[in-house]
Enzyme design. Structure first.
Site, PDB file in Angstrom:
ATOM      1  N   GLY A 282      51.482  27.499  30.687  1.00 47.93           N
ATOM      2  CA  GLY A 282      50.566  26.453  30.231  1.00 47.93           C
ATOM      3  C   GLY A 282      50.919  25.953  28.839  1.00 47.93           C
ATOM      4  O   GLY A 282      50.846  24.755  28.561  1.00 47.93           O
ATOM      5  N   THR A 283      51.296  26.861  27.956  1.00 48.18           N
ATOM      6  CA  THR A 283      51.580  26.470  26.571  1.00 48.18           C
ATOM      7  C   THR A 283      52.733  25.476  26.514  1.00 48.18           C
ATOM      8  O   THR A 283      52.653  24.451  25.822  1.00 48.18           O
ATOM      9  CB  THR A 283      51.916  27.735  25.732  1.00 48.18           C
ATOM     10  OG1 THR A 283      50.804  28.626  25.814  1.00 48.18           O
ATOM     11  CG2 THR A 283      52.194  27.383  24.289  1.00 48.18           C
TER      12      THR A 283
ATOM     13  N   ASN B 161      38.206  27.796  27.968  1.00 48.44           N
ATOM     14  CA  ASN B 161      38.521  29.176  28.297  1.00 48.44           C
ATOM     15  C   ASN B 161      37.569  30.177  27.649  1.00 48.44           C
ATOM     16  O   ASN B 161      37.493  31.319  28.073  1.00 48.44           O
ATOM     17  CB  ASN B 161      39.965  29.513  27.910  1.00 48.44           C
ATOM     18  CG  ASN B 161      40.288  29.125  26.492  1.00 48.44           C
ATOM     19  OD1 ASN B 161      40.143  27.968  26.102  1.00 48.44           O
ATOM     20  ND2 ASN B 161      40.708  30.089  25.695  1.00 48.44           N
TER      21      ASN B 161
ATOM     22  N   GLN C 141      42.482  26.326  32.941  1.00 44.53           N
ATOM     23  CA  GLN C 141      41.390  27.166  33.460  1.00 44.53           C
ATOM     24  C   GLN C 141      40.788  26.636  34.759  1.00 44.53           C
ATOM     25  O   GLN C 141      40.015  27.337  35.399  1.00 44.53           O
ATOM     26  CB  GLN C 141      40.290  27.329  32.400  1.00 44.53           C
ATOM     27  CG  GLN C 141      40.692  28.201  31.225  1.00 44.53           C
ATOM     28  CD  GLN C 141      40.866  29.675  31.577  1.00 44.53           C
ATOM     29  OE1 GLN C 141      40.330  30.175  32.561  1.00 44.53           O
ATOM     30  NE2 GLN C 141      41.639  30.392  30.769  1.00 44.53           N
TER      31      GLN C 141
ATOM     32  N   CYS D  10      33.856  32.951  13.489  1.00 41.25           N
ATOM     33  CA  CYS D  10      34.543  33.483  12.307  1.00 41.25           C
ATOM     34  C   CYS D  10      33.535  33.499  11.160  1.00 41.25           C
ATOM     35  O   CYS D  10      32.845  32.513  10.933  1.00 41.25           O
ATOM     36  CB  CYS D  10      35.707  32.591  11.892  1.00 41.25           C
ATOM     37  SG  CYS D  10      36.650  31.958  13.267  1.00 41.25           S
TER      38      CYS D  10
HETATM   39  C1  LIG Z   1      42.859  26.651  28.299  1.00 41.30           C
HETATM   40  C2  LIG Z   1      44.202  27.286  28.177  1.00 41.30           C
HETATM   41  N1  LIG Z   1      45.266  26.546  27.835  1.00 41.30           N
HETATM   42  C3  LIG Z   1      46.498  27.065  27.724  1.00 41.30           C
HETATM   43  C4  LIG Z   1      46.723  28.398  27.932  1.00 41.30           C
HETATM   44  C5  LIG Z   1      48.114  28.937  27.790  1.00 41.30           C
HETATM   45  O1  LIG Z   1      48.688  29.226  29.023  1.00 41.30           O
HETATM   46  P1  LIG Z   1      49.953  30.230  29.119  1.00 41.30           P
HETATM   47  O2  LIG Z   1      49.417  31.599  28.906  1.00 41.30           O
HETATM   48  O3  LIG Z   1      50.471  30.039  30.505  1.00 41.30           O
HETATM   49  O4  LIG Z   1      50.933  29.792  28.092  1.00 41.30           O
HETATM   50  C6  LIG Z   1      45.647  29.229  28.267  1.00 41.30           C
HETATM   51  C7  LIG Z   1      45.851  30.691  28.477  1.00 41.30           C
HETATM   52  O5  LIG Z   1      45.327  31.496  27.768  1.00 41.30           O
HETATM   53  C8  LIG Z   1      44.353  28.665  28.403  1.00 41.30           C
HETATM   54  O6  LIG Z   1      43.297  29.408  28.714  1.00 41.30           O
END
Ligand SMILES: Cc1ncc(COP(=O)(O)O)c(C=O)c1O
Length: 389
Positions: free
Chosen positions: A70-71, A150, A178, A333
């Site tokens: 995802g990143t 998330n 998500q 925080c």
């Molecule tokens: C909303 C959201 N975006 C992006 C990511 C990142 O995905 P990945 O772990 O496949 O890089 C996550 C995972 O934690 C997520 O929950």
């Protein structure tokens, strides 16, 4: 008992997914870029996986690009659209995953874009009038707003936001990590330019995901340039030898998720409702962060519990872990500290002294696990009250 209630972080691999992946780790080891028989066989497997994903999402295989997760998919959508289209402004929210927020903040810190944040209310709902105002005053914008949060589970109406973006000629990326595999995305209907998926969030393997990039982008700007440069893989969009077994696992996991979606949704939602009802009945002062106790406005997989402030707020997750419960979270925080949740911190009026725990459910959880978690929390608070007496 050892109960895993952290499925928004990652999920258990489905055994049928492992089975689909194994041949690609053993006899079918060819490099898909090789033109000989070993390579051609694996190339066919990748293209079949792409077709599976595209068919489920009602789009063309030409618009699906496999990534390392995802990143990377979020980074590609954001960085490549800003670079390719020469965008000078982006709009996001303070509640985004760091894959989006840190990427945009980095670009803003380098002077490449100016970044605007949409206002949110105390429940984490976006102020759509503010979004519209930002769109009106900033033409040629990238909008990046997530589909399902998330941490607090809030859902965004992609259709409404996408139509607003169309009206104002903005490029629209949504982080759908998500919701992918948990909700249906019909890309023939959805007014989005980019969405993403990550296999480990729907019982697939870690380290593999995908980007949906509209071939011409629905905003009419044409295809983006690659983010990862290298070989000609992924039709020149993403260099690097493909994570073949990951890709096969991703497609299999998405196929299973779609086939079982309605049944699992009903089951998982019943676990969430069970936890909400029991906590309300047994724990004085309990509340829920964001919209997570509203089934129509939040992910059925996520419940963010706000616990009465207590001496042990910082120790809650640790105590649950000792009791055999894996969950995650963290309160807002506190000033001067960079620990805790940037999402809860961004909610106006959020009380940093209250403990916050995110429970996230999957098809592998049971009602007995939910009961055990609730009883453990109740006991922890009872023990604390007795110690104070
Ligand atoms: C909303 C959201 N975006 C992006 C990511 C990142 O995905 P990945 O772990 O496949 O890089 C996550 C995972 O934690 C997520 O929950």
């Amino acid at each position: 008992m050892r109960a895993y209630l952290d499925n928004a972080a990652t999920t258990r691999l489905d055994p049928a997914v492992l089975e689909a992946m194994l041949p690609l780790m053993t006899e079918d080891f060819g490099n898909p870029s090789s033109i000989h028989a070993h390579g051609r066989k694996v190339r066919t497997v990748i293209e079949r996986a792409r077709k599976t994903v595209a068919t489920l999402l009602h789009t063309s295989p030409a618009e699906i690009f496999f990534t390392s997760g995802g990143t990377e998919a979020d980074n590609t959508a954001i960085r490549s659209s800003i670079e390719t289209y020469g965008l000078k402004h982006a709009i996001t929210s303070p509640l985004e995953h760091h894959a989006v927020l840190h990427t945009l903040e980095h670009l803003a810190s380098r002077g490449i874009i100016k970044l605007s944040l949409v206002e949110v209310d105390e429940k984490g709902r976006l102020n759509l009038a503010h979004l519209e105002e930002l769109l009106r005053t900033h033409p040629d914008t990238l909008v990046s707003l997530m589909h399902g949060n998330n941490e607090i589970g809030n859902l965004l109406d992609l259709e409404t936001v996408g139509n607003l973006c169309r009206e104002h000629n903005a490029v629209f990326h949504s982080d759908t990590v998500q919701t992918m595999g948990h909700y249906r995305h019909d890309l023939q209907q959805l007014p989005v330019d980019f969405i993403v998926g990550s296999a480990h969030k729907f019982h697939g393997p870690k380290g593999v995901g995908f980007l949906y990039a509209n071939a011409n982008t629905k905003s009419g700007r044409g295809p983006i340039h690659p983010f990862v440069h290298g070989g000609p893989q992924e039709r020149n969009m993403r260099g690097g030898t493909e994570n073949v077994y990951g890709i096969v696992g991703l497609a299999k996991a998405l196929e299973i998720a779609y086939a079982e979606m309605d049944q699992h949704r009903q089951y998982i939602e019943s676990l969430k409702v069970r936890m909400i009802d029991q906590l309300r009945g047994k724990l004085d002062g309990v509340a829920f962060n964001g919209c997570s106790d509203d089934l129509t406005q939040s992910l059925y997989t996520v419940l963010n519990v706000s616990l009465p402030s207590s001496e042990m707020s910082d120790m809650l997750l640790f105590n649950l872990d000792i009791a055999g419960i894996s969950a995650s979270g963290g309160s807002a925080c506190t000033s001067g500290s960079n620990l805790g949740s940037h999402v809860l911190s961004a909610l106006p009026g959020n009380d940093a002294d209250r403990g916050a725990i995110r429970f996230s459910f999957s098809k592998y959880n049971t009602p007995e696990e939910v009961d055990y978690v609730v009883n453990t929390l109740v006991e922890l608070f009872q023990r604390e009250q007795e110690a104070v007496k």
